[in-house]
Design a protein around this motif. Structure first.
Motif, short mmCIF file in Angstrom:
data_model
loop_
_atom_site.label_atom_id
_atom_site.label_comp_id
_atom_site.label_asym_id
_atom_site.label_seq_id
_atom_site.Cartn_x
_atom_site.Cartn_y
_atom_site.Cartn_z
N ARG A 41 0.84 -1.21 0.00
CA ARG A 41 0.00 0.00 0.00
C ARG A 41 0.87 1.26 0.00
NH1 ARG A 41 -5.26 0.90 3.77
NH2 ARG A 41 -5.93 2.81 2.76
N PHE A 42 2.00 1.17 0.70
CA PHE A 42 2.96 2.27 0.70
C PHE A 42 3.95 2.05 -0.44
CE2 PHE A 42 1.45 2.09 5.05
CZ PHE A 42 1.31 3.42 5.38
N PRO A 43 4.35 3.11 -1.12
CA PRO A 43 5.31 2.94 -2.22
C PRO A 43 6.75 2.77 -1.72
CG PRO A 43 4.67 5.24 -2.04
CD PRO A 43 3.85 4.48 -1.04
N VAL A 44 6.92 1.81 -0.81
CA VAL A 44 8.22 1.51 -0.22
C VAL A 44 8.42 0.01 -0.34
CG1 VAL A 44 9.59 1.57 1.91
CG2 VAL A 44 8.01 3.42 1.41
N GLU A 45 9.59 -0.43 -0.72
CA GLU A 45 9.81 -1.85 -0.93
C GLU A 45 10.25 -2.54 0.36
OE1 GLU A 45 11.88 -2.96 -4.41
OE2 GLU A 45 11.06 -1.32 -5.59
N LYS A 46 9.42 -2.45 1.38
CA LYS A 46 9.65 -3.14 2.65
C LYS A 46 8.32 -3.69 3.13
CE LYS A 46 13.74 -0.81 4.27
NZ LYS A 46 14.50 -0.56 5.45
N GLU A 47 8.38 -4.76 3.93
CA GLU A 47 7.14 -5.35 4.44
C GLU A 47 6.56 -4.56 5.60
OE1 GLU A 47 7.33 -9.52 5.22
OE2 GLU A 47 8.18 -9.97 3.26
N GLU A 48 7.39 -3.76 6.26
CA GLU A 48 6.93 -2.89 7.33
C GLU A 48 7.43 -1.47 7.07
OE1 GLU A 48 8.28 -4.38 11.10
OE2 GLU A 48 6.56 -5.71 11.30
N VAL A 49 6.58 -0.49 7.36
CA VAL A 49 6.95 0.91 7.22
C VAL A 49 6.88 1.54 8.60
CG1 VAL A 49 6.35 3.12 6.19
CG2 VAL A 49 6.09 1.03 4.86
N SER A 50 7.99 2.11 9.04
CA SER A 50 8.09 2.71 10.36
C SER A 50 8.15 4.23 10.23
CB SER A 50 9.35 2.21 11.06
OG SER A 50 9.64 3.00 12.17
N ILE A 51 7.23 4.91 10.92
CA ILE A 51 7.23 6.38 10.96
C ILE A 51 7.42 6.79 12.41
CG2 ILE A 51 5.89 8.47 10.56
CD1 ILE A 51 4.42 6.93 8.35
N LYS A 52 8.44 7.62 12.63
CA LYS A 52 8.80 8.00 14.01
C LYS A 52 8.92 9.52 14.08
CE LYS A 52 12.57 7.18 17.30
NZ LYS A 52 13.84 6.42 17.46
N ARG A 53 8.36 10.08 15.15
CA ARG A 53 8.49 11.51 15.43
C ARG A 53 9.18 11.66 16.77
NH1 ARG A 53 3.57 15.89 16.05
NH2 ARG A 53 4.86 17.72 16.51
N MET A 54 10.29 12.40 16.78
CA MET A 54 11.02 12.63 18.01
C MET A 54 10.81 14.09 18.41
SD MET A 54 14.98 11.89 18.98
CE MET A 54 14.71 10.15 18.77
N ILE A 55 10.30 14.29 19.61
CA ILE A 55 10.04 15.63 20.12
C ILE A 55 11.18 15.98 21.08
CG2 ILE A 55 8.45 17.06 21.46
CD1 ILE A 55 6.23 15.11 20.59
N GLY A 56 11.91 17.04 20.74
CA GLY A 56 13.02 17.50 21.57
C GLY A 56 12.67 18.81 22.24
N LEU A 57 13.61 19.37 22.96
CA LEU A 57 13.38 20.63 23.66
C LEU A 57 13.23 21.80 22.69
CD1 LEU A 57 15.80 20.33 26.71
CD2 LEU A 57 13.30 20.17 26.71
N LYS A 58 13.86 21.71 21.52
CA LYS A 58 13.83 22.83 20.59
C LYS A 58 13.04 22.55 19.32
CE LYS A 58 18.11 24.83 22.20
NZ LYS A 58 19.44 25.28 21.88
N LYS A 59 13.09 21.32 18.81
CA LYS A 59 12.40 21.04 17.55
C LYS A 59 12.00 19.58 17.47
CE LYS A 59 16.48 19.99 14.79
NZ LYS A 59 17.13 20.18 13.52
N ASP A 60 11.19 19.28 16.45
CA ASP A 60 10.74 17.92 16.20
C ASP A 60 11.52 17.36 15.01
OD1 ASP A 60 8.92 18.48 18.13
OD2 ASP A 60 7.17 18.47 16.84
N GLU A 61 11.77 16.06 15.05
CA GLU A 61 12.44 15.38 13.95
C GLU A 61 11.59 14.20 13.53
OE1 GLU A 61 17.11 15.84 14.30
OE2 GLU A 61 16.26 14.85 16.07
N TYR A 62 11.64 13.89 12.22
CA TYR A 62 10.85 12.79 11.68
C TYR A 62 11.78 11.76 11.05
CZ TYR A 62 6.99 15.98 12.39
OH TYR A 62 6.07 16.82 12.97
N PHE A 63 11.39 10.48 11.18
CA PHE A 63 12.19 9.40 10.63
C PHE A 63 11.27 8.44 9.88
CE2 PHE A 63 14.36 11.02 14.32
CZ PHE A 63 15.68 11.09 13.93
N LEU A 64 11.74 7.98 8.74
CA LEU A 64 11.01 7.00 7.94
C LEU A 64 11.93 5.80 7.80
CD1 LEU A 64 8.58 6.26 6.20
CD2 LEU A 64 9.71 7.37 4.29
N ASN A 65 11.51 4.68 8.37
CA ASN A 65 12.32 3.46 8.39
C ASN A 65 13.72 3.73 8.93
OD1 ASN A 65 10.25 1.85 7.39
ND2 ASN A 65 10.78 2.32 5.27
N GLY A 66 13.80 4.55 9.97
CA GLY A 66 15.05 4.84 10.65
C GLY A 66 15.89 5.93 10.01
#
Length: 183
Positions: A41-66
């Protein structure tokens, strides 16, 4: 994961959010969602898709499959998989039925595009058309500069020819003057 609820918090508000229940030494927190992608369903060639949001003291960061990525890339990925942020799982919130009924045809079309996940492609099309328009404008400017340069080059060639004629005539004049003065 993508909520804007905590995006505009000031540093001290972020610190309070992070320290709630975590103690004084907590500097960041994260939330991660893992999707099963066996149906591609996702246009990524992996069986699992990981979406991660890291909230820090100053800003947010986003990660897709690490891998570090932008929020807009994550949103585009979710929309391309049919998961629209503004209407998750096609649930109509209480009080939104009247709003939906009063929508214009254009607004309904935009909503359907968003639900279908085609809005991402419309946005990319708009960006591409803008780039195309800018490129065309720059091409026209370059054509104008080339036209000016060609006109100026023609003028300079004419001046060069006139200068050569002048130099030839001037040389002949000096020879004649020299011949007259030497007699």
């Amino acid at each position: 994961v993508l909520s804007d609820r905590h995006a505009s918090l000031r540093a001290e508000e972020r610190q309070r959010l992070l320290h709630e229940g975590g103690g004084r030494n907590v500097m960041s927190a994260y939330v991660e969602v893992i999707f099963d992608n066996e149906d591609s369903r996702f246009p990524v060639e992996k069986e699992e898709v990981s979406i991660k949001r890291m909230i820090g003291l100053k800003k947010d960061e986003y990660f897709l499959n690490g891998k570090h990525t932008t929020k807009s890339d994550v949103e585009s990925l979710l929309e391309s998989a049919g998961l629209s942020r503004s209407n998750p799982y096609n649930i109509v919130q209480q009080g939104r039925v009247n709003h939906l009924i009063k929508m214009t045809d254009a607004q309904r079309l935009d909503l359907l595009k968003e639900i279908a996940g085609t809005r991402v492609y419309d946005e990319r099309r708009k960006e591409s058309l803008k780039i195309l328009h800018d490129t065309e404008r720059r091409r026209e400017e370059i054509q104008e500069v080339i036209g000016y340069i060609e006109t100026r080059l023609g003028e300079l060639e004419t001046e060069q020819q006139e200068l050569k004629e002048f130099q030839t005539l001037d040389r002949d004049r000096r020879r004649l003057e020299f011949a007259i003065y030497t007699k």
